[in-house]
Structures are given as structure tokens and as C-alpha cells.
Write a protein that holds these residues in place. Structure first.
Motif, PDB file in Angstrom:
ATOM      1  N   LEU A   9      52.683  53.556  55.257  1.00  0.00           N
ATOM      2  CA  LEU A   9      51.227  53.651  55.287  1.00  0.00           C
ATOM      3  C   LEU A   9      50.638  52.897  54.110  1.00  0.00           C
ATOM      4  O   LEU A   9      51.209  52.907  53.022  1.00  0.00           O
ATOM      5  CB  LEU A   9      50.814  55.122  55.237  1.00  0.00           C
ATOM      6  CG  LEU A   9      51.439  55.983  56.334  1.00  0.00           C
ATOM      7  CD1 LEU A   9      51.191  57.447  56.074  1.00  0.00           C
ATOM      8  CD2 LEU A   9      50.907  55.576  57.685  1.00  0.00           C
ATOM      9  N   THR A  10      49.499  52.256  54.325  1.00  0.00           N
ATOM     10  CA  THR A  10      48.943  51.378  53.302  1.00  0.00           C
ATOM     11  C   THR A  10      47.488  51.704  53.016  1.00  0.00           C
ATOM     12  O   THR A  10      46.672  51.818  53.936  1.00  0.00           O
ATOM     13  CB  THR A  10      49.049  49.903  53.754  1.00  0.00           C
ATOM     14  OG1 THR A  10      50.415  49.625  54.051  1.00  0.00           O
ATOM     15  CG2 THR A  10      48.562  48.961  52.671  1.00  0.00           C
ATOM     16  N   GLY A  11      47.167  51.845  51.734  1.00  0.00           N
ATOM     17  CA  GLY A  11      45.796  51.929  51.261  1.00  0.00           C
ATOM     18  C   GLY A  11      45.490  50.665  50.476  1.00  0.00           C
ATOM     19  O   GLY A  11      46.363  50.118  49.807  1.00  0.00           O
ATOM     20  N   ILE A  12      44.258  50.196  50.567  1.00  0.00           N
ATOM     21  CA  ILE A  12      43.865  48.949  49.923  1.00  0.00           C
ATOM     22  C   ILE A  12      42.605  49.197  49.099  1.00  0.00           C
ATOM     23  O   ILE A  12      41.692  49.892  49.549  1.00  0.00           O
ATOM     24  CB  ILE A  12      43.567  47.860  50.980  1.00  0.00           C
ATOM     25  CG1 ILE A  12      44.779  47.657  51.898  1.00  0.00           C
ATOM     26  CG2 ILE A  12      43.169  46.537  50.332  1.00  0.00           C
ATOM     27  CD1 ILE A  12      44.508  48.011  53.319  1.00  0.00           C
ATOM     28  N   SER A  13      42.556  48.642  47.903  1.00  0.00           N
ATOM     29  CA  SER A  13      41.355  48.737  47.083  1.00  0.00           C
ATOM     30  C   SER A  13      41.090  47.401  46.411  1.00  0.00           C
ATOM     31  O   SER A  13      42.018  46.696  46.008  1.00  0.00           O
ATOM     32  CB  SER A  13      41.522  49.825  46.008  1.00  0.00           C
ATOM     33  OG  SER A  13      40.360  49.923  45.218  1.00  0.00           O
ATOM     34  N   THR A  14      39.818  47.061  46.315  1.00  0.00           N
ATOM     35  CA  THR A  14      39.388  45.881  45.556  1.00  0.00           C
ATOM     36  C   THR A  14      38.568  46.364  44.376  1.00  0.00           C
ATOM     37  O   THR A  14      38.012  47.469  44.394  1.00  0.00           O
ATOM     38  CB  THR A  14      38.521  44.937  46.415  1.00  0.00           C
ATOM     39  OG1 THR A  14      37.297  45.610  46.755  1.00  0.00           O
ATOM     40  CG2 THR A  14      39.250  44.516  47.686  1.00  0.00           C
ATOM     41  N   TRP A  15      38.476  45.556  43.344  1.00  0.00           N
ATOM     42  CA  TRP A  15      37.648  45.897  42.180  1.00  0.00           C
ATOM     43  C   TRP A  15      37.188  44.622  41.500  1.00  0.00           C
ATOM     44  O   TRP A  15      37.979  43.694  41.336  1.00  0.00           O
ATOM     45  CB  TRP A  15      38.428  46.754  41.182  1.00  0.00           C
ATOM     46  CG  TRP A  15      37.529  47.317  40.111  1.00  0.00           C
ATOM     47  CD1 TRP A  15      37.321  46.811  38.863  1.00  0.00           C
ATOM     48  CD2 TRP A  15      36.703  48.459  40.218  1.00  0.00           C
ATOM     49  NE1 TRP A  15      36.415  47.578  38.176  1.00  0.00           N
ATOM     50  CE2 TRP A  15      36.014  48.612  39.010  1.00  0.00           C
ATOM     51  CE3 TRP A  15      36.461  49.379  41.230  1.00  0.00           C
ATOM     52  CZ2 TRP A  15      35.110  49.636  38.774  1.00  0.00           C
ATOM     53  CZ3 TRP A  15      35.569  50.404  40.990  1.00  0.00           C
ATOM     54  CH2 TRP A  15      34.910  50.526  39.775  1.00  0.00           C
ATOM     55  N   LYS A  16      35.928  44.591  41.083  1.00  0.00           N
ATOM     56  CA  LYS A  16      35.386  43.468  40.324  1.00  0.00           C
ATOM     57  C   LYS A  16      34.560  44.037  39.181  1.00  0.00           C
ATOM     58  O   LYS A  16      33.718  44.899  39.394  1.00  0.00           O
ATOM     59  CB  LYS A  16      34.501  42.578  41.195  1.00  0.00           C
ATOM     60  CG  LYS A  16      35.276  41.851  42.267  1.00  0.00           C
ATOM     61  CD  LYS A  16      34.386  40.974  43.100  1.00  0.00           C
ATOM     62  CE  LYS A  16      35.236  40.306  44.173  1.00  0.00           C
ATOM     63  NZ  LYS A  16      34.443  39.540  45.095  1.00  0.00           N
ATOM     64  N   GLY A  17      34.813  43.543  37.987  1.00  0.00           N
ATOM     65  CA  GLY A  17      34.017  43.942  36.843  1.00  0.00           C
ATOM     66  C   GLY A  17      34.678  44.987  35.985  1.00  0.00           C
ATOM     67  O   GLY A  17      35.823  45.383  36.202  1.00  0.00           O
ATOM     68  N   SER A  18      33.921  45.447  34.991  1.00  0.00           N
ATOM     69  CA  SER A  18      34.426  46.443  34.046  1.00  0.00           C
ATOM     70  C   SER A  18      34.457  47.823  34.698  1.00  0.00           C
ATOM     71  O   SER A  18      33.931  48.028  35.794  1.00  0.00           O
ATOM     72  CB  SER A  18      33.528  46.479  32.799  1.00  0.00           C
ATOM     73  OG  SER A  18      32.244  46.990  33.139  1.00  0.00           O
ATOM     74  N   TRP A  19      35.060  48.778  33.988  1.00  0.00           N
ATOM     75  CA  TRP A  19      35.219  50.113  34.540  1.00  0.00           C
ATOM     76  C   TRP A  19      33.877  50.763  34.864  1.00  0.00           C
ATOM     77  O   TRP A  19      33.666  51.280  35.957  1.00  0.00           O
ATOM     78  CB  TRP A  19      36.013  50.981  33.558  1.00  0.00           C
ATOM     79  CG  TRP A  19      36.308  52.370  34.050  1.00  0.00           C
ATOM     80  CD1 TRP A  19      36.634  52.730  35.326  1.00  0.00           C
ATOM     81  CD2 TRP A  19      36.301  53.573  33.295  1.00  0.00           C
ATOM     82  NE1 TRP A  19      36.857  54.085  35.413  1.00  0.00           N
ATOM     83  CE2 TRP A  19      36.646  54.631  34.167  1.00  0.00           C
ATOM     84  CE3 TRP A  19      36.060  53.873  31.973  1.00  0.00           C
ATOM     85  CZ2 TRP A  19      36.743  55.958  33.758  1.00  0.00           C
ATOM     86  CZ3 TRP A  19      36.166  55.192  31.565  1.00  0.00           C
ATOM     87  CH2 TRP A  19      36.497  56.214  32.451  1.00  0.00           C
ATOM     88  N   LYS A  20      32.939  50.748  33.930  1.00  0.00           N
ATOM     89  CA  LYS A  20      31.680  51.458  34.136  1.00  0.00           C
ATOM     90  C   LYS A  20      30.622  50.644  34.864  1.00  0.00           C
ATOM     91  O   LYS A  20      29.715  51.205  35.465  1.00  0.00           O
ATOM     92  CB  LYS A  20      31.139  51.968  32.804  1.00  0.00           C
ATOM     93  CG  LYS A  20      32.002  53.085  32.244  1.00  0.00           C
ATOM     94  CD  LYS A  20      31.378  53.734  31.035  1.00  0.00           C
ATOM     95  CE  LYS A  20      32.252  54.891  30.564  1.00  0.00           C
ATOM     96  NZ  LYS A  20      31.677  55.572  29.417  1.00  0.00           N
TER      97      LYS A  20
ATOM     98  N   ALA B 286      36.394  49.108  53.746  1.00  0.00           N
ATOM     99  CA  ALA B 286      35.496  48.593  52.708  1.00  0.00           C
ATOM    100  C   ALA B 286      34.455  49.624  52.276  1.00  0.00           C
ATOM    101  O   ALA B 286      33.278  49.314  52.109  1.00  0.00           O
ATOM    102  CB  ALA B 286      34.841  47.282  53.159  1.00  0.00           C
ATOM    103  N   VAL B 287      34.901  50.865  52.072  1.00  0.00           N
ATOM    104  CA  VAL B 287      34.010  51.919  51.588  1.00  0.00           C
ATOM    105  C   VAL B 287      33.758  51.656  50.106  1.00  0.00           C
ATOM    106  O   VAL B 287      34.698  51.495  49.328  1.00  0.00           O
ATOM    107  CB  VAL B 287      34.649  53.309  51.806  1.00  0.00           C
ATOM    108  CG1 VAL B 287      33.778  54.403  51.216  1.00  0.00           C
ATOM    109  CG2 VAL B 287      34.908  53.542  53.285  1.00  0.00           C
ATOM    110  N   PRO B 288      32.493  51.605  49.677  1.00  0.00           N
ATOM    111  CA  PRO B 288      32.203  51.305  48.274  1.00  0.00           C
ATOM    112  C   PRO B 288      32.696  52.399  47.322  1.00  0.00           C
ATOM    113  O   PRO B 288      32.651  53.585  47.642  1.00  0.00           O
ATOM    114  CB  PRO B 288      30.673  51.211  48.213  1.00  0.00           C
ATOM    115  CG  PRO B 288      30.164  51.424  49.582  1.00  0.00           C
ATOM    116  CD  PRO B 288      31.298  51.804  50.467  1.00  0.00           C
ATOM    117  N   VAL B 289      33.146  51.970  46.141  1.00  0.00           N
ATOM    118  CA  VAL B 289      33.554  52.881  45.081  1.00  0.00           C
ATOM    119  C   VAL B 289      33.137  52.267  43.753  1.00  0.00           C
ATOM    120  O   VAL B 289      33.183  51.047  43.579  1.00  0.00           O
ATOM    121  CB  VAL B 289      35.071  53.180  45.118  1.00  0.00           C
ATOM    122  CG1 VAL B 289      35.888  51.942  44.871  1.00  0.00           C
ATOM    123  CG2 VAL B 289      35.444  54.277  44.142  1.00  0.00           C
TER     124      VAL B 289
END
Length: 143
Positions: free
Chosen positions: A3-14, A29-32
């Protein structure tokens, strides 16, 4: 099964943001963001998803244990409360997990039910990977 989960991230932590998706596309593509996770802004909270998954895993484990004892569940309602905070270094940390369970299992005694409930708490697949102590309040409903 893989099973696979995928996450993208751009920018600093906060100030950055990203998305959560699953291979099955149940999440796509649920925003987090920091704000959704810690400041109640719209968007996903990974730990909330973990709590929901843990509740579903628990329910299936409880139904399975009852079935292995020749008893059929008619209903199981589980809420998993996960306390998310920060450790002393300011890093996110799950502090505790608590299960609230109500189940109807016709023919089960209170003692059997408590044994089944505890077995599901420690034996469901997600519980097996969580090394944090968990607690449970389980109530057997009339069948």
C-alpha cells in the motif's frame, strides 16, 4: 499487499504547504499545511487520518476476534482520541491514544467482551506498530 501513501511539500515548515494522496485515490491531493495541522485551518491533519485508520483497524480486529469465538458482531462504534502536542524540543509528538468503544455482540458475556476488546486494542495491525501506551473504555451494548 503493498500500500502506498504519497505526500508533496513546498516551502518551510510553518509557511509551506503540501498534499496527501493514496495510491487507491481515496485521498487525492488533499491539502496539508502547518496551519491545518496545528491552527485549525482547512486541510488535512496526518494524525487525524491515523486516528481514523486506527479506529477502522480496531473495529475489524474486534469483529474478527468475536468471529473466531463463534460470535457475530451486530455493531461496533469506535472513537480514537489522539493527543497531539510538542516534545521539549518543539517537535510534534503524539502524547497519548485512547479508544472509546461501544459494541453489540449477542451472546457475549461482559468478561468475554472485555477480553475481545483488549485483544483488538493490542492486536490490530496499526496498534502493533505504535509503541505509545494506549488506553480503552469499552462498553458492551445489548445485543
Amino acid at each position: 499487499m503493498n500500500l502506498t501513501g504519497i505526500s508533496t511539500w513546498k516551502g518551510s515548515w510553518k509557511k509551506g504547504n503540501g498534499t496527501l494522496s493514496t495510491q487507491t485515490r481515496i485521498l487525492e491531493a488533499v491539502p496539508v499545511s502547518y496551519s491545518s495541522r496545528f491552527e485549525h485551518a482547512p486541510g488535512a491533519i496526518p494524525e487525524e487520518l491515523l486516528a481514523a485508520a486506527h479506529a477502522a483497524c480496531y473495529n475489524q480486529a474486534l469483529a474478527n476476534i468475536a468471529g473466531q469465538n463463534q460470535l457475530e458482531t451486530t455493531s461496533i462504534n469506535t472513537t480514537v482520541n489522539l493527543d497531539l502536542g510538542f516534545d521539549d524540543a518543539g517537535r510534534p509528538e503524539i502524547k497519548s491514544i485512547h479508544f472509546n468503544v461501544e459494541a453489540a455482540i449477542p451472546g457475549a458475556s461482559e468478561q468475554q467482551f472485555q477480553t475481545f476488546a483488549e485483544g483488538a486494542r493490542v492486536g490490530c495491525a496499526i496498534s502493533k506498530i505504535i509503541k505509545l501506551p494506549t488506553t480503552i473504555n469499552a462498553r458492551l451494548l445489548p445485543g
